[in-house]
Design a protein around this motif. Structure first.
Motif: not given
Length: 259
Positions: A76-83
């Motif tokens: 989830g953290d990494a997805t936020l960074s990606f977005l």
């Protein structure tokens, strides 16, 4: 192959590697003590996006494992960074648990928009038929479609529960589309996020995990890998797979002597 003692950052999977449900696996706490005594950095890295970072920190604290926010990285953290990196709209359809919804809302995302601009699929243990229908409709409409990770099963005490991979397969059967991006292990984005956070190179990292197609497959990004047989993988499955771990161990406790 090199020595385990040369690793400059250990990334530790959680479910099936460090604990099962709320019980640390044998030697797990001792392994952290050994890393700390040698001043070797580590971070928990989990594909499980059903909980936010704070939930994991609380869960670990209940096991007498106290770590910093820096030492906890979820898909989830990494997805936020990606977005953020890809400049996604703040208007999302998020399919996830209340915990994941709170994490995205805290990051400034609007999750109840009548016309979302993208869809993010997380590991949703509160999945309903209504949510599934909204997800398929959004994907069918051609919205950018991101999944937090690819796992098919999540290990728990006594067996497994279905994970996000099954939902991805169902959505493809209904819409003909796969996610435009999958962020979690074994994808390079999450490995690079960890490397950047700790200032180390990918070849100096070791991913410790129990799952061949996520944890060990992360080795294709250039990191070292240590396979443990306390979760999904067995020696028989490993022998029949195309993945090659740098090291194999019965469990995390067996790694201590190699540090």
């Amino acid at each position: 192959m090199g020595q385990l003692s040369s690793v400059q950052l250990f990334l530790l999977d959680m479910d099936g590697t460090f604990y099962l449900d709320a019980t640390p696996l044998p030697g797990a706490l001792d392994f952290l003590d050994a890393l700390r005594s040698k001043n070797v950095p580590f971070a928990f890295l989990t594909n499980n996006s059903s909980k936010g970072k704070q939930d994991y920190l609380k869960k670990l604290a209940a096991m007498n494992v106290f770590v910093t926010e820096k030492e906890m990285l979820t898909s989830g953290d990494a997805t936020l960074s990606f977005l953020e990196k890809e400049n996604f709209s703040k208007e999302l359809l998020l399919i996830g648990t209340p915990s994941l919804e709170a994490q995205f809302a805290d990051a400034g995302y609007l999750l109840d928009s009548a016309e979302p601009k993208a869809v993010v699929l997380g590991f949703d243990t509160t999945l309903t038929y209504e949510k599934l229908t909204r997800l398929c409709n959004a994907v069918r409409a051609g919205l950018p479609y991101i999944a937090t990770h690819p796992d098919f099963n999540c290990p728990v005490e006594g067996g497994y529960i279905p994970d996000i991979g099954g939902v991805i397969t169902l959505v493809k059967a209904c819409t003909g589309r796969e996610p435009d991006a999958i962020i979690g292990k074994p994808n390079r984005f999450i490995a690079e996020a960890a490397a950047s956070r700790f200032g180390v190179a990918l070849p100096d990292i070791c991913m410790v995990g129990d799952r061949l197609y996520t944890d060990i497959a992360l080795g294709r990004c250039g990191v070292k890998t240590a396979l443990v047989y306390t979760g999904e993988a067995t020696p028989e499955l490993y022998a029949a797979s195309d993945e090659a771990a740098t090291w194999t161990f019965g469990g995390i406790k067996d790694m201590i002597a190699e540090l």
